[in-house]
Write a protein that holds these residues in place. Structure first.
Motif, short mmCIF file in Angstrom:
data_model
loop_
_atom_site.label_atom_id
_atom_site.label_comp_id
_atom_site.label_asym_id
_atom_site.label_seq_id
_atom_site.Cartn_x
_atom_site.Cartn_y
_atom_site.Cartn_z
N VAL B 137 0.85 -1.20 0.00
CA VAL B 137 0.00 0.00 0.00
C VAL B 137 0.89 1.25 0.00
O VAL B 137 0.63 2.20 -0.74
N LEU B 148 -7.38 4.53 -0.18
CA LEU B 148 -7.56 3.25 0.54
C LEU B 148 -7.73 3.48 2.04
O LEU B 148 -8.58 2.86 2.68
N TYR B 176 -10.45 3.74 -7.34
CA TYR B 176 -10.45 2.58 -6.43
C TYR B 176 -10.22 1.29 -7.23
O TYR B 176 -9.44 0.43 -6.83
N HIS B 177 -10.90 1.19 -8.35
CA HIS B 177 -10.75 0.02 -9.21
C HIS B 177 -9.30 -0.12 -9.67
O HIS B 177 -8.68 -1.19 -9.55
N LEU B 180 -6.94 -1.15 -6.78
CA LEU B 180 -6.97 -2.58 -6.43
C LEU B 180 -6.24 -3.41 -7.49
O LEU B 180 -5.55 -4.38 -7.15
N LEU B 181 -6.39 -3.02 -8.74
CA LEU B 181 -5.67 -3.74 -9.81
C LEU B 181 -4.15 -3.62 -9.61
O LEU B 181 -3.42 -4.60 -9.69
N LEU B 183 -2.59 -2.93 -6.83
CA LEU B 183 -2.21 -3.63 -5.60
C LEU B 183 -2.11 -5.13 -5.85
O LEU B 183 -1.16 -5.79 -5.39
N ARG B 184 -3.07 -5.65 -6.58
CA ARG B 184 -3.06 -7.08 -6.91
C ARG B 184 -1.78 -7.43 -7.69
O ARG B 184 -1.09 -8.40 -7.38
#
Lengths: 127, 201
Positions: B137, B148, B176-177, B180-181, B183-184
Motif C-alpha cells: 500500500v 484506501l 479505487y478500481h 486494487l488492480l 495492488l493485486r
C-alpha cells in the motif's frame, strides 16, 4: 473514459467492498463474485486483508495528553494530576502543610536554645 | 462560572460546524474537536508513515496547523473533517518529499511497534501477510494510499472521499478500481519474487 465492462467492474467492486465492510455473509459475496462476469473473486482476499489491516490505531495516551496541553495551554503531567485530585486530598495536604509550618515555627521560637542549654548543662555538670 | 460549566458540558452534544464556530475564540471547543479526531488522524498518519515516532510528530503538526488556521476556516462545502484530512495529507506528502523516498518501515521501528504494549492486539499480532500488504500500500502513489485509508479506516463513501480529495464520486470509484488492480499486480509480483528467491536458495 471507462468502458462498459470497466464501469461494471467498478460498481461490483464497490458493492463487494461495502458488503465486506458491513460484515455481510462473506460466502454469499464470494459466490456472487464468482458468478458475476466482472471477475472479482481475486479481489475478495485483498479487500478482506485491507479491511483487517487498515484499522484505527490508538495513540499513546501520554502523547495525546501532551499534545492537548500544548494546543490548549493546559498543565500536564504532575501538575495536572495534582489538580485533578479530589478536594479532600487538597484540604488534607493544606492542613498537613499548615501543621508542618506551625511545628517549624514553634521549634524556632521556643526550642531554638535547647541544644545550647544541653551543652551548657553538660559543661556545668562536674565529672 | 455557571455558564462556563454549562457550555463545557454541552460540547459533546454540538456538531462539528457549531464547534468550529466556537473554536475560533474558545480553546476548549477546539479541545472537543481534538478529542473527536485525534485517533482518526493519528491512524491515517500512522498507516501512511508506518512508524509511531513520525506518526506522533506529524499528527502534532496537523493539529497545530489546524489550531492556528481555524480562524480562517469557513465551511464552503468542505466539512471540518475533510479540511483536517487535507491538512494531514499535505503534511504527510511534504514529509515524504523531504524524506526523498517512499517510506518503508525501518526494522527498528517495526520491532518497536510490534513490542509496543499500547498497540491493539490485532496489530501486535499482525501477520506477515498483512505487513507485506501494508508495504505494498505504501508503495502506491499518494492519492491511492489516501483513498484506501479513507475507505478502510474511516469507511467513508466515495462521495465523502471525493470531497476530501477534490474529485467526483465517479472518479473515486474508478481510482479505487485501478488501485486494487495495481495492488493485486504488486502483490503477485512480490509473491513471485519471493517464490523465485526461495527456489534459488
Amino acid at each position: 473514459m471507462s468502458s462498459q465492462s470497466d464501469m461494471k467492474a467498478q460498481d461490483a467492486l464497490d458493492a463487494l467492498t461495502a458488503g465486506l465492510q458491513a460484515r455481510e455473509n462473506v460466502e454469499d459475496l464470494i459466490a456472487e463474485s464468482r458468478t458475476s462476469s466482472a471477475g472479482l473473486e481475486e479481489f475478495v482476499e485483498i479487500i478482506q486483508a485491507l479491511h483487517n489491516a487498515c484499522a484505527l490505531v490508538e495513540p499513546d495516551p501520554e502523547f495525546s495528553d501532551r499534545l492537548r496541553a500544548d494546543l490548549l495551554g493546559e498543565q500536564h503531567g504532575m501538575v495536572k494530576r495534582v489538580r485533578q485530585m479530589p478536594a479532600r486530598v487538597h484540604i488534607a495536604a493544606a492542613l498537613a502543610l499548615i501543621a508542618g509550618c506551625l511545628l517549624f515555627m514553634m521549634r524556632r521560637l521556643f526550642g531554638s536554645d535547647a541544644p545550647e542549654q544541653i551543652q551548657e548543662e553538660a559543661i556545668a555538670t562536674p565529672l | 462560572m455557571k455558564n462556563f460549566f454549562a457550555r463545557r458540558g454541552s460540547y459533546d452534544e454540538l456538531d462539528d460546524s457549531a464547534l468550529v464556530k466556537l473554536a475560533k475564540e474558545d480553546k476548549q471547543a477546539f479541545g472537543e474537536l481534538y478529542s473527536r479526531y485525534l485517533k482518526k488522524i493519528y491512524s491515517y498518519v500512522y498507516h501512511r508513515t508506518g512508524n509511531t515516532h513520525d506518526a506522533e510528530d506529524l499528527t502534532a503538526k496537523v493539529f497545530m496547523r489546524a489550531f492556528s488556521h481555524i480562524g480562517n476556516y469557513e465551511d464552503r462545502g468542505l466539512p471540518f473533517q475533510a479540511w483536517l484530512y487535507r491538512i494531514a495529507h499535505n503534511i504527510v506528502a511534504n514529509w515524504h518529499r523531504d524524506q526523498g523516498r517512499r517510506k518503508i518501515i525501518a526494522l527498528d521501528d517495526y520491532v518497536a511497534h510490534s513490542l509496543k504494549s499500547e498497540a491493539p492486539d490485532h496489530l501486535a499480532e499482525e501477520s506477515e501477510e498483512q505487513t507485506q500488504l501494508m508495504e505494498a500500500v505504501r508503495r502506491l502513489p499518494e492519492d491511492r494510499q489516501q483513498l484506501l485509508l479513507l475507505k478502510f479506516i474511516e469507511q467513508m463513501s466515495n462521495a465523502e472521499i471525493g470531497v476530501i480529495m477534490g474529485r467526483t464520486e465517479g472518479a473515486i470509484k474508478s481510482l479505487y478500481h485501478r488501485t486494487l488492480l495495481a495492488l493485486r499486480d504488486d502483490l503477485q509480483l512480490m509473491s513471485e519474487a519471493r517464490r523465485l528467491g526461495g527456489t534459488e536458495v
